[in-house]
Design an enzyme around this catalytic site. Structure first.
Site, short mmCIF file in Angstrom:
data_model
loop_
_atom_site.label_atom_id
_atom_site.label_comp_id
_atom_site.label_asym_id
_atom_site.label_seq_id
_atom_site.Cartn_x
_atom_site.Cartn_y
_atom_site.Cartn_z
N HIS A 17 20.87 32.09 -9.08
CA HIS A 17 22.11 32.24 -9.83
C HIS A 17 23.16 31.12 -9.42
CE1 HIS A 17 21.11 36.79 -10.19
NE2 HIS A 17 21.30 36.44 -11.38
N LYS A 41 20.20 50.01 -16.24
CA LYS A 41 19.38 50.00 -14.77
C LYS A 41 20.32 50.47 -13.65
CE LYS A 41 18.89 45.02 -15.69
NZ LYS A 41 18.89 43.52 -14.91
N ARG A 90 14.51 30.51 -16.29
CA ARG A 90 13.83 30.24 -15.21
C ARG A 90 12.29 29.91 -16.05
NH1 ARG A 90 14.98 35.71 -12.22
NH2 ARG A 90 14.72 36.31 -14.51
#
Ligand code: PNS
Length: 163
Positions: A17, A41, A90
């Site tokens: 990050h 979550k 990513r």
């Protein structure tokens, strides 16, 4: 002045990050890091703990603002009057999820644009989830997260194991 919102769970922030934010500051004058307060979550850190860590990490960077938000990201962006969402990419695994989110956000507000920045290759496979999993099992993740996060992770897991 160009501004972007960098939204996420940041549970916790990783060096991946951090690399997106640093590279984001090359492209934008200001970045608002926005922590989602009601994710699906289960989180390890409370939103307040995450905000505290982020504020500590960016205390000397006046171009970074740290906030939390709930509800739709497009509504939050509208209230901030910011038209760009910044997200990191990513490995290929991120692509489909990111494409879905970017398309949904565009569907909800076609004036809002999502801009992607590639994470530094050293952090291509680093995610909050994998960092948490390794740390919970006793692994050393101190090279994958900022020092503030490493300290808080150790403290959090110590408290959890002494319960
Ligand atoms: O770090 P994460 O968990 O991948 O971040 C996901 C986040 C917070 C960016 C995303 O879940 C989000 O924007 N949630 C807010 C609710 C919303 O706007 N949903 C519709 C678009 S997906």
């Amino acid at each position: 002045m160009s501004s972007a919102i960098y939204p996420g769970s940041f549970d916790p922030l990783t060096n991946g990050h951090l690399s997106i934010i640093h590279n984001g500051l090359v492209a934008f004058d200001r970045i608002t890091i926005a922590v989602l307060t009601n994710p699906k979550k289960q989180a390890l850190f409370t939103v307040n703990e995450r905000l505290e860590m982020l504020q500590e990490i960016f205390k000397d960077e006046p171009r970074i603002e740290v906030e939390s938000f709930d509800g739709l990201l497009v509504d939050y962006a509208r209230t901030k009057n910011i038209r760009v969402i910044l997200r990191g990419l990513r490995a290929v695994a991120d692509f489909e999820y990111e494409l879905q989110m970017a398309n949904m956000n565009r569907h909800l507000d076609n004036q809002l644009e999502t801009v992607f920045i590639m994470a530094q290759d050293a952090y291509f496979y680093v995610s909050s989830n994998i960092v948490k999993e390794a740390a919970i099992l006793g692994g050393d993740v101190s090279r994958l997260v900022p020092p503030v996060v490493a300290t808080r992770l150790r403290a959090k897991l110590k408290t959890a194991s002494s319960r």
